[in-house]
Motif scaffolding. Structure first.
Motif, PDB file in Angstrom:
ATOM      1  N   GLY A 217      29.882 -23.380 -39.742  1.00  0.00           N
ATOM      2  CA  GLY A 217      29.843 -22.395 -38.775  1.00  0.00           C
ATOM      3  C   GLY A 217      30.969 -22.024 -37.809  1.00  0.00           C
ATOM      4  O   GLY A 217      31.983 -22.530 -37.959  1.00  0.00           O
ATOM      5  N   TRP A 218      30.601 -21.353 -36.680  1.00  0.00           N
ATOM      6  CA  TRP A 218      31.754 -20.939 -35.662  1.00  0.00           C
ATOM      7  C   TRP A 218      31.433 -21.725 -34.522  1.00  0.00           C
ATOM      8  O   TRP A 218      32.259 -22.606 -34.357  1.00  0.00           O
ATOM      9  CB  TRP A 218      31.804 -19.412 -35.643  1.00  0.00           C
ATOM     10  CG  TRP A 218      32.428 -18.688 -36.617  1.00  0.00           C
ATOM     11  CD1 TRP A 218      32.750 -19.068 -37.640  1.00  0.00           C
ATOM     12  CD2 TRP A 218      32.451 -16.989 -36.638  1.00  0.00           C
ATOM     13  NE1 TRP A 218      33.438 -17.840 -38.513  1.00  0.00           N
ATOM     14  CE2 TRP A 218      32.854 -16.964 -37.965  1.00  0.00           C
ATOM     15  CE3 TRP A 218      31.767 -16.353 -35.779  1.00  0.00           C
ATOM     16  CZ2 TRP A 218      33.034 -15.555 -38.345  1.00  0.00           C
ATOM     17  CZ3 TRP A 218      32.148 -14.697 -36.292  1.00  0.00           C
ATOM     18  CH2 TRP A 218      32.793 -14.551 -37.456  1.00  0.00           C
ATOM     19  N   THR A 314      30.584 -18.438 -43.831  1.00  0.00           N
ATOM     20  CA  THR A 314      29.849 -19.390 -43.109  1.00  0.00           C
ATOM     21  C   THR A 314      28.469 -19.627 -43.868  1.00  0.00           C
ATOM     22  O   THR A 314      27.786 -18.588 -44.300  1.00  0.00           O
ATOM     23  CB  THR A 314      29.720 -18.935 -41.604  1.00  0.00           C
ATOM     24  OG1 THR A 314      29.067 -17.693 -41.875  1.00  0.00           O
ATOM     25  CG2 THR A 314      31.108 -18.728 -41.124  1.00  0.00           C
TER      26      THR A 314
END
Length: 687
Positions: A217-218, A314
């Protein structure tokens, strides 16, 4: 031993405080025996430098781990308690796990070979995680060299060489063949389902079923909440001890967050504001995940990573109990809210293409492990560093671990109508790992990243913490809440010490920092202004609750109960409850005139009257008190600083306290007791 950049057959993992002559002999005889069996030289990585550092780990040791086929774990008592050895061991455990679901003979190939130079280490004094690792090692095939010499020693090492040779041969044979040219026979047609991220609970359902989870993910802002919901389901089905075998969470490296576009760009037209919020969310994501694992007592099951490139996707990889791998990919259109992102779900290909892609991202990521200096402050408050530990291995209740951790506490405030107003944080699982539901000015560890000089001291047993490190840590801690370094002035005030029972002690550098007036903190920060009267009322309730808990304690010794009662009584006196303090002492001492039931009833009623709540993003929450340091040091450390800053009412309260002989004498007794290491390290309850 070889230290080149090429791959190694064997990585020898050992505690650097153990007898290196035995380990050197093991390596040399192993190479001789292997050469006789295989007709070639065994390539071995044996780190012969000093205690590892974060920088050298990433540069040298991680590279060797990734390019080694098998590992020898030299199992000793020091090995089991070493954070560095634990990291090496868990790396190969994950390597075995990643291959366990692949097709072919790699399914049953051992990668870890224990060697016990002095027999099996005792279990006494080990933490739950260390006992788990000891049990895992004992279940593997290995050799015991205790008491062996000469031909017997060589015979056991030869047996180990044969086992390693067999494993290496099988690993070479299990390597996947080169893929055939794509054609119709290679085309797969998986069933793909799609849904919006904000709809349904499919993600939580898969989390609850999975045995291993990898997330790319970010900022992973809300992941901890999903894991908590999934864990409830998992335990309802499989029992109260159910948990994942591993959780691997990949974050985007902070300096790349300015390159992505997400829902914050739709909310904030100013790019700097959107970036600041993105960085804040990444910080909350890391802290909430760490808090979740700490609460569950499973820090070894979670590994955080930072990816230094824009990831090709993602999403999440779920390893299911039946061997399937399910993939969820997230489509993130810029300028759309997170609930409007589209999720695609499908089973991995038969060649495990997506599983390999997730593993590639993990392998190319840097492990996000805060490395903390450990040492001891001297009489001049100079902190002498003696070793390092990982942040998720410290402050474990009842561990009995010794040493001191250096931290910073930043007394934050802003100016309002010409007066200083304290800003404190209500600690939740979103912004803190410990002392949840307590109030605190922002505090945090000093880490190796706050100074870059450890390489210079790698071979030095002890060295002073560089003087600039606390200031760097304080600025970093404030930037975490602000989302950026706004160049706020941070001023050193004093040092404070905090003694723990049965775990590391804390040594603080206390700073003050004036923040921009009416700065808009994000909801997860839970930062808001408090008056001195509010803080005194919260501390009063905390003192009453401690006294009430002491009345109900039936496990401490008479000696400990009396010492805790004296502390608790002095805290009640400071807040004007002299009669309750006297009754508490009489009750604990067993005075015939004491009425324990009446005292508990009166304390319970007072606790109810003085209890405060705090409105949070998830509703009203009870305020359990101030953080441990600020509770203990409120009158001798925090209040004088408030006087200097000009907090309304601080001067008058301190003058009134000093003029009241009874209350001020209680403050002085509290200060002396809290500074007494012999007393505080023996008391099992905070008072």
């Amino acid at each position: 031993m070889s230290h080149g950049p090429v791959g190694f057959d064997v990585f020898i993992s050992y505690a650097h405080d153990d007898d290196r002559q035995v380990i050197q002999r093991l390596a040399e005889e192993l190479q001789e025996a292997f050469a006789a069996i295989a007709g070639r030289r065994l390539t071995v990585f044996l780190d012969q430098d000093g205690i590892p550092t974060a920088q050298r780990w990433e540069r040298t040791i991680t590279s060797a781990l990734r390019t080694s086929s098998v590992m020898i774990a030299v199992l000793t008592e020091r090995y089991l308690v070493s954070d560095w050895c634990a990291r090496e061991y868990e790396f190969f455990v994950r390597t075995e796990r990643d291959h366990s679901l692949e097709e072919g003979s790699a399914r049953s190939i051992p990668r870890i070979f224990p060697v016990m130079p002095a027999g099996a280490p005792a279990e006494d004094g080990l933490t739950a995680e260390q006992r788990r690792r000891r049990l895992d090692v004992n279940e593997r095939q290995g050799i015991d060299l205790a008491g062996l010499a000469g031909a017997e020693f060589t015979r056991e090492v030869t047996r180990l060489a044969r086992d390693i040779h067999d494993a290496l041969v099988r690993l070479r044979g299990a390597s996947p063949a080169a893929p055939a040219p794509a054609g119709d026979e290679e085309t797969e047609h998986p069933q793909v389902t799609s849904d919006y991220v904000g709809q349904g609970d499919r993600f939580v359902s898969l989390l609850a079923e999975a045995v291993n989870v990898t997330v790319v993910g970010w900022t992973n802002t809300s992941l901890a909440e999903s894991l908590e919901a999934a864990l409830k389901r998992k335990r309802s089905r499989h029992g109260s001890h159910a948990f994942w075998r591993s959780l691997r969470i990949v974050f985007l490296k902070d300096d790349l967050l300015e390159l992505v576009r997400d829902e914050h760009d739709a909310q904030f037209p100013d790019k700097e504001t959107a970036l600041r919020r993105r960085r804040q969310n990444a910080g909350y994501g890391r802290r909430s995940l760490s808090a979740f694992l700490q609460k569950e007592g499973q820090p070894h099951r979670l590994t955080l990573y930072e990816y230094g490139h824009i990831p090709p996707f993602t999403g999440t990889l779920f390893d299911m109990p039946d061997g399937r791998r399910i993939v969820q990919m997230v489509i993130r259109p810029p300028r759309r809210s997170a609930s409007d992102h589209l999720m695609l779900e499908f089973a991995d290909r038969t060649d495990q293409y997506f599983g390999a892609a997730f593993n590639d991202i993990v392998d190319l990521s840097a492990r996000y492990d805060e490395v903390l200096p450990i040492g001891e402050p001297d009489d001049d408050d100079v902190f002498q560093v003696t070793e390092a530990r990982f942040s998720n291995r410290v402050l474990q209740d009842g561990s009995g671990t010794t040493g001191w951790l250096p931290l910073v506490l930043v007394v934050t405030w802003w100016q309002s109508r010409g007066a200083a107003v304290p800003l404190l944080q209500f600690r939740t699982s979103r912004n803190a790992e410990r002392e949840l539901d307590h109030l605190s000015h922002p505090a945090g560890y000093i880490t190796q990243e706050d100074y870059r000089r450890l390489e210079e001291h790698a071979a030095v047993a002890t060295f002073p913490l560089p003087p600039h490190a606390p200031m760097v840590a304080a600025r970093r801690r404030i930037a975490l809440e602000l989302g950026a370094d706004l160049s706020q002035e941070v001023t050193f005030a004093r040092n404070m010490r905090y003694y723990h029972h049965a775990k590391e002690h804390l040594f603080y550098w206390v700073f003050d920092c004036r923040l921009p007036a009416r700065f808009q903190f994000p909801a997860d920060a839970e930062m808001r202004p408090y008056t001195l009267e509010e803080l005194l009322a919260i501390r009063e309730n905390q003192a009453v609750e401690y006294a009430l808990r002491l009345c109900r304690d039936h496990h401490a010794s008479r000696r400990d109960l009396e010492r805790m009662a004296r502390l608790s009584a002095d805290n009640l006196v400071v807040h004007g409850h002299d009669e309750l303090a006297a009754a508490l002492l009489d009750t604990v001492r067993g005075d015939g005139a004491a009425e324990p039931a009446a005292l508990q009833a009166e304390l319970t009623a007072l606790a109810e009257r003085t209890r405060r709540t705090n409105r949070t993003g998830v509703g009203e929450r009870p305020v359990l008190g101030l953080s441990g340091l600020e509770y203990r040091e409120f009158f001798t450390g925090i209040l004088p600083l408030y006087v200097r800053l000009g907090v309304p009412g601080a001067v008058e309260y301190l003058e009134g306290l000093e003029a009241d002989a009874t209350r001020y004498a209680a403050v002085e007794r509290l200060a002396a007791t809290y500074a007494d290491a012999g007393v505080m390290t023996e008391l099992p309850l905070e008072t």
